[in-house]
Design an enzyme around this catalytic site. Structure first.
Site, mmCIF file in Angstrom:
data_model
loop_
_atom_site.group_PDB
_atom_site.id
_atom_site.type_symbol
_atom_site.label_atom_id
_atom_site.label_comp_id
_atom_site.label_asym_id
_atom_site.label_seq_id
_atom_site.Cartn_x
_atom_site.Cartn_y
_atom_site.Cartn_z
ATOM 1 N N ARG B 155 1.751 1.201 -6.346
ATOM 2 C CA ARG B 155 2.309 -0.139 -6.456
ATOM 3 C C ARG B 155 1.285 -1.053 -7.108
ATOM 4 O O ARG B 155 0.125 -1.051 -6.716
ATOM 5 C CB ARG B 155 2.645 -0.738 -5.071
ATOM 6 C CG ARG B 155 3.746 -0.093 -4.241
ATOM 7 C CD ARG B 155 5.114 0.003 -4.884
ATOM 8 N NE ARG B 155 5.541 -1.100 -5.752
ATOM 9 C CZ ARG B 155 6.069 -2.254 -5.334
ATOM 10 N NH1 ARG B 155 6.233 -2.492 -4.065
ATOM 11 N NH2 ARG B 155 6.459 -3.179 -6.201
ATOM 12 N N HIS B 158 0.896 -6.871 -5.212
ATOM 13 C CA HIS B 158 2.114 -7.696 -5.075
ATOM 14 C C HIS B 158 2.137 -8.393 -3.730
ATOM 15 O O HIS B 158 1.511 -7.949 -2.767
ATOM 16 C CB HIS B 158 3.376 -6.836 -5.239
ATOM 17 C CG HIS B 158 3.518 -5.782 -4.178
ATOM 18 N ND1 HIS B 158 2.880 -4.566 -4.267
ATOM 19 C CD2 HIS B 158 4.188 -5.760 -3.010
ATOM 20 C CE1 HIS B 158 3.149 -3.851 -3.190
ATOM 21 N NE2 HIS B 158 3.948 -4.550 -2.397
ATOM 22 N N HIS B 160 5.122 -9.837 -1.055
ATOM 23 C CA HIS B 160 6.552 -9.903 -0.728
ATOM 24 C C HIS B 160 6.895 -11.328 -0.299
ATOM 25 O O HIS B 160 6.134 -11.952 0.452
ATOM 26 C CB HIS B 160 6.882 -8.964 0.424
ATOM 27 C CG HIS B 160 6.672 -7.509 0.120
ATOM 28 N ND1 HIS B 160 7.683 -6.685 -0.291
ATOM 29 C CD2 HIS B 160 5.561 -6.735 0.175
ATOM 30 C CE1 HIS B 160 7.209 -5.455 -0.463
ATOM 31 N NE2 HIS B 160 5.924 -5.452 -0.186
HETATM 32 FE FE LIG Z 1 4.539 -3.750 -0.526
#
Ligand SMILES: [Fe+3]
Lengths: 183, 240
Positions: B155, B158, B160
């Site tokens: 990933r 980031h 959320h």
């Molecule tokens: Fe995540």
């Protein structure tokens, strides 16, 4: 006059760690003040709505977040609407809301509870409506729901397990796939 | 008074539900078409969660779980404006966030990544937009992390976000990414969004002007929620 509309921010999955931000008490951290939980405190007839979200292989989603929004016991929404949030049980995938029975809606619709589902693998939350079996005739006659096949419409009606105790399972795929709405 | 409907959700700007590159969607994406209905008074209104009394450090993830020291990592502000599709600010929007720590590890019972936990960081924050729709978090830049999808996928860094505007129809959960991250175009979750311009709108921009000198970098991320249809009634000049 036409104006250039902005475009909505795209959705992304809530992922498996949604608990951290939305229900820290579910992973053993202190709860945040005022953060909504699975129980609605309001006047009215107490009811329970519980169930499980199932994937296309029939396995329960153990990492789902569910949110409900409904009218109060006299059918009022807006500032009187009732909201709750529930994280599926880590072991069983069960969710359980304790709320009050929503009053009749003003628009001639059968009383219902709006339900949103967020989870890993769900890229944009799903929106459905929980209706009550006592209202089956009104559900069948509802202009929005009349167009559905009877079996599909049935996925929008909870099962009464005991007085005031309803079961509403959600099937993401398969023969019993729940009807999800484009609102 | 019944308030106006919201514009239909433009699903071309959103991820494709069934995206086999992101394997979890295969058994979890509904396969039947969505059922279109009129928006009801329920969807045109929503819970007033922006009135929640927040703790003074709820927006400050560097300090809000501190056990005697600041969270480790690259110190950043994440800030921006919440708008609707009509470019009107959305005041009083509740924004809840969660994220991994600087090493890419979540403080979550189900995260078994070998990177260390940070005892001073929980990865949980929230804030409410002000009268002009502006919001601000102080946090650390999360690390990338591996996940089992196609072998070990990674990933991109980031955060959320979960957002409540004024109506249930505006509900949105998303993730923001960071400008210049080479992992963005490789991410199967990012790539569930078919439109490159839409992906670009999930990328927070480095904003040097809003840095805190000798303290914090700043990333700007504006959020657009659905807007209500403009009715002639609303736009008619007074007295007409
Ligand atoms: Fe995540």
């Amino acid at each position: 006059m036409m104006i250039d509309r902005l475009k909505e921010t795209p959705s992304q999955t809530a992922g498996p760690y949604v608990h951290i931000g939305t229900a820290p008490q579910s992973i053993g951290r202190p709860p945040l003040a005022g953060q909504p939980g699975p129980r609605v405190e309001a006047e009215g007839e107490r009811i329970v709505i519980e169930g499980t979200v199932f994937d296309g292989a029939g396995a329960p989603l153990r990492d789902a977040m569910l949110e409900i929004w409904q009218a109060d016991n006299s059918g009022r929404v807006g500032a009187n609407g009732l909201f709750a949030r529930c994280l599926a049980d880590f072991d069983t995938g069960r969710y359980r809301f304790e709320t009050v029975r929503p009053g009749p809606h003003r628009e001639g619709q059968p009383a219902h509870v709006a339900l949103l589902i967020f989870a890993r693998g769900i890229n944009l939350h799903l929106h459905t409506r929980i209706h009550f079996p006592e209202d089956r005739e009104r559900v069948v006659a509802d202009p929005d729901l009349r167009r559905l096949e009877p079996e599909a419409r049935e996925t929008l009606i909870a099962t009464q397990e005991a007085p005031g105790h309803y079961r509403f399972d959600i099937h993401l795929q398969g023969a019993n796939e729940t009807v999800f709405f484009d609102i | 008074m019944t308030r106006a409907d919201f514009y239909r959700r433009d699903r071309s700007q959103h991820p494709v539900p069934l995206s086999p590159g992101y394997k979890s969607t295969v058994l979890r994406a509904p396969l039947r078409p969505l059922h279109s209905v009129e928006q009801s008074a329920l969807e045109r209104s929503g819970p007033a969660l922006g009135n929640t009394a927040l703790g003074p450090l709820d927006h400050d993830l560097i300090r809000n779980a501190a056990q005697g020291g600041d969270a480790l990592g690259e110190r950043i502000y994440v800030f921006g404006q919440v708008l609707d599709e009509n470019a009107r600010p959305v005041p009083n929007a509740l924004i809840e966030i969660w994220q991994a720590n600087a090493a890419g590890r979540y403080a979550h019972v189900k995260d078994g990544y070998l990177a260390p936990l940070d005892p001073n960081f929980s990865g949980c924050g929230r804030c409410v937009s002000d009268g002009e729709g502006r919001y601000l978090f102080r946090t650390i830049k999360p690390g990338p992390y591996p996940w089992p999808n196609n072998g070990s996928d990674w990933r991109p860094a980031h955060i959320h976000l979960s957002i409540f505007g004024e109506a249930f129809a505006q509900r949105l959960v998303t993730q923001l990414y960071f400008e210049g991250d080479p992992l963005i175009p490789l991410c199967p979750i990012v790539n569930t969004i078919p439109d490159p311009a839409a992906i670009d709108r999930l990328v927070a921009r480095l904003d040097m002007r809003n840095q805190e000198p000798f303290d914090c970098l700043a990333y700007r991320f504006d959020i657009v929620l659905r807007g209500r249809r403009q009715t002639h009634f609303e736009t008619r000049p007074e007295g007409a």
